[in-house]
Design an enzyme around this catalytic site. Structure first.
Site, PDB file in Angstrom:
ATOM      1  N   LYS A  51       1.186  -1.480   0.513  1.00 36.25           N
ATOM      2  CA  LYS A  51       0.015  -0.009  -0.015  1.00 36.25           C
ATOM      3  C   LYS A  51       1.020   1.370   0.083  1.00 36.25           C
ATOM      4  CE  LYS A  51      -3.792   2.009   3.395  1.00 36.25           C
ATOM      5  NZ  LYS A  51      -4.988   2.051   3.842  1.00 36.25           N
ATOM      6  N   MET A  75      -6.313   8.452   2.812  1.00 33.24           N
ATOM      7  CA  MET A  75      -6.636   7.071   3.635  1.00 33.24           C
ATOM      8  C   MET A  75      -7.767   7.087   4.573  1.00 33.24           C
ATOM      9  SD  MET A  75      -2.691   5.238   3.654  1.00 33.24           S
ATOM     10  CE  MET A  75      -2.238   6.461   5.446  1.00 33.24           C
ATOM     11  N   SER A 122      -9.090   2.211   2.722  1.00 27.96           N
ATOM     12  CA  SER A 122      -8.198   2.898   1.387  1.00 27.96           C
ATOM     13  C   SER A 122      -7.235   1.800   0.891  1.00 27.96           C
ATOM     14  CB  SER A 122      -7.578   4.008   2.818  1.00 27.96           C
ATOM     15  OG  SER A 122      -6.776   3.177   3.441  1.00 27.96           O
ATOM     16  N   ILE A 126      -7.490   1.287   9.905  1.00 22.64           N
ATOM     17  CA  ILE A 126      -7.640   2.166  10.824  1.00 22.64           C
ATOM     18  C   ILE A 126      -9.120   1.398  11.551  1.00 22.64           C
ATOM     19  CG2 ILE A 126      -8.059   4.461  10.002  1.00 22.64           C
ATOM     20  CD1 ILE A 126      -6.309   5.600  12.202  1.00 22.64           C
ATOM     21  N   GLY A 127     -10.063   1.456  10.259  1.00 19.93           N
ATOM     22  CA  GLY A 127     -11.579   1.446  10.177  1.00 19.93           C
ATOM     23  C   GLY A 127     -12.546   0.940   9.273  1.00 19.93           C
ATOM     24  N   GLY A 128     -11.522   0.071   9.239  1.00 19.08           N
ATOM     25  CA  GLY A 128     -12.256  -0.888   8.007  1.00 19.08           C
ATOM     26  C   GLY A 128     -11.225  -0.948   6.907  1.00 19.08           C
ATOM     27  N   SER A 129     -10.470  -0.238   6.847  1.00 22.97           N
ATOM     28  CA  SER A 129      -9.104  -0.398   5.337  1.00 22.97           C
ATOM     29  C   SER A 129      -8.543  -1.608   4.646  1.00 22.97           C
ATOM     30  CB  SER A 129      -8.350   0.443   6.111  1.00 22.97           C
ATOM     31  OG  SER A 129      -8.317   1.868   5.935  1.00 22.97           O
TER      32      SER A 129
END
Length: 539
Positions: free
Chosen positions: A134, A183, A209, A230-233
């Site tokens: 990434k 992101m 992201s 970090i939240g579903g990336s």
């Protein structure tokens, strides 16, 4: 930045990326599929542009390639060239890359081949295998823009800790992949490189992201990709393209030396994890990283060795107690995801696993905590970079543009609220005696570009720091079965009303459906083993 416009900088960056692809890896114009062609995953086979050897290599999984690379049956240079070419094609069809380092990759591969021929020994467990990263993983000499125009030309001085670890294990780095601005958007779109789309259907998002990674892997332009969450990336892109990923707890895999879109934000930690086409590849990657003892390279890694579970040693005798969360109380999954969850649950019951209900009573609080943590600085970190270049705000970042900063005392109270939430959720888990929660990864199988709206199913488990896997359950969308809710549908919220109203069965027909299996904190080994049990029960 004042000497030129942000548009000029971005255009130059895109052209530099295009120029980094050698002429022999530019798809001839007469072979390019028309813009109207949605599914381009069959292009490598149908175009005639790839040799049989290139197709055989790039269609192989990591675990199929590694023994051949270690024995010398396949040269790393040959494998690397094949994936470089397929990654170049993937970019031309989906806009999935942000950086290339093809010369570095080929030089590394040649050195690995020489070492093997001279010593008869591979460098390490990943000897000669190309691995994509990434965009936010620093590689010396390459930008890590994380979607900001202001970071163009700010090349990294050294490799990130995880990249160094993987290189010592024999990995070859050849591309980095596109992300959204900072992101912090659930689709991969920014003002530098534009939008990445899904190779399974270019009208649909590849998620965010880590959406550049998911598009590349779904196109088989990479045998293994590494993203962040970090939240579903990690889990959202995996769900949008039907591949596997592991969201580990913080401290299992090294994060040192990665660029953040909001540096210093640590109320909810970003973690690294693999994106793969098979669960076995995922498991091998995770074990390989932990076996390298990354706590000697990253001070925040935990010295926990890889732990074999009873599920692995005697899988046939293990019956799981799984709690099913049918929805999160905010937005029900769209019809195909609900059907996939129902069918999976029935198959698990038929195999003797115990199924109980998991209430969504705490999900809203978890989602609100996540948002409060993300916005605590009033959007300053993102605003600083946007104002440096003068690039416009992405519409999807509106909440950061209008956020209000809180003070240190309020931030400390937020931490207290987070720990109280973690304790409440833990108490429920322990009292229920469950092994895992099975739930949607997102409300969608996938969704049309720019229409992704809800990260609640993933983000709550970032607040809790739980180990999670997003996995393809083997069921695909059928527009004849998975029709839109009728006029009598009673939405849970206005968000739910919008998601269901925008659901287009024809647009996502044939798309794979992912579900999410959630384990407790630091249960990476167990959650991998449990997904194996689920897949065995549903195959």
């Amino acid at each position: 930045m004042t000497l030129t416009t942000w548009e000029t900088l971005a255009a130059k960056k895109r052209q530099a990326l295009r120029n980094s692809i050698p002429p022999e890896w530019i798809v001839p114009e007469h072979l390019l599929p028309p813009d109207s062609q949605e599914d381009v995953t069959g292009f490598p086979e149908s175009s005639g542009w790839f040799t049989p050897e290139e197709l055989a290599i790039t269609n192989s999984t990591a675990l199929e390639l590694l023994p051949k690379l270690a024995s010398g049956e396949l040269k790393s240079e040959t494998v690397t060239r094949a994936f470089c070419k397929r990654a170049a094609a993937a970019h031309q069809l989906t806009n999935c890359l942000s950086e290339t380092c093809f010369p570095r990759a080929l030089e590394t591969a040649q050195k690995l081949d020489t070492h093997l021929s001279q010593t008869g020994q591979p460098i390490g467990p990943l000897h000669g295998l190309p691995i994509s990263l990434k965009d936010n993983f620093n590689l010396a000499g390459l930008d890590a823009t994380v979607g900001f125009v202001s970071h163009i030309g700010d090349a990294a001085k050294s490799d990130s800790a995880l990249a160094q670890l993987l290189a010592k294990a024999g990995a070859v780095f050849y591309v980095k992949t596109n992300v959204p601005t900072a992101m912090m958007i659930a689709e991969s779109v920014n003002n530098v490189f534009g939008r990445t789309v899904s190779p399974l259907n270019r009208n649909l998002t590849s998620g965010g992201s880590s959406g550049g990674e998911s598009a590349l892997i779904a196109f088989k332009g990479s045998p293994w990709g590494i993203g962040t969450d970090i939240g579903g990336s990690l889990r959202i892109p995996a769900a949008c393209t039907g591949i596997f990923t592991l969201r580990p707890s913080f401290g299992r895999f090294p994060t040192l030396g990665c660029r953040s879109g909001m540096p210093g934000q640590e109320a909810v930690q970003s973690v690294n994890g693999p994106l793969t086409r098979t669960l076995d590849d995922l498991a091998f990657w995770a074990k390989t990283v932990v076996d390298s003892e990354p706590w000697h390279a990253d001070p925040r890694c935990l010295p926990i060795p890889w732990r074999e579970t009873a599920l692995e040693t005697n899988p046939g005798s293990c019956k799981l107690k799984i709690a099913v969360m049918w929805d999160d109380g905010l937005a029900k999954p769209t019809p195909p995801v609900s059907r996939a969850l129902r069918e999976t649950v029935e198959k698990l019951k038929a195999k003797g696993h115990e199924i109980v209900e998991w209430s969504s009573v705490d999900q809203d609080e978890g989602g609100r905590l996540l948002k409060r943590m993300f916005l605590a600085d009033g959007g300053k970190a993102i605003r600083k970079e946007i104002e440096r270049s003068g690039e416009p705000w992405m519409e999807e970042l509106a909440m950061y543009e209008t956020a209000t900063e809180i003070g240190a005392y309020e931030y400390w109270q937020l931490h207290l609220d987070r720990v109280a939430f973690q304790k409440k959720y833990l108490d429920r888990w322990v009292a229920s005696g469950i092994d895992a929660i099975l739930c949607p990864t997102t409300p969608y199988s996938s969704v049309e570009n720019s229409k992704f709206k809800h990260v609640g199913y993933t983000g709550v488990y970032n607040v809790l720091d739980y180990s999670c896997i997003s996995f393809p359950c083997g069921i695909k969308v059928d527009s004849k079965i998975d029709s839109a809710p009728g006029d009598t549908y009673e939405p849970l919220t206005e968000l739910d009303r919008t998601i269901q109203a925008e659901y287009n069965a024809e647009a996502v027909h044939g798309m794979p459906i992912n579900l999410q299996l959630v384990g407790r904190r630091l249960e990476e080994e167990k959650v991998i083993a449990m997904v194996k049990v689920v897949l065995d029960a549903t195959s």
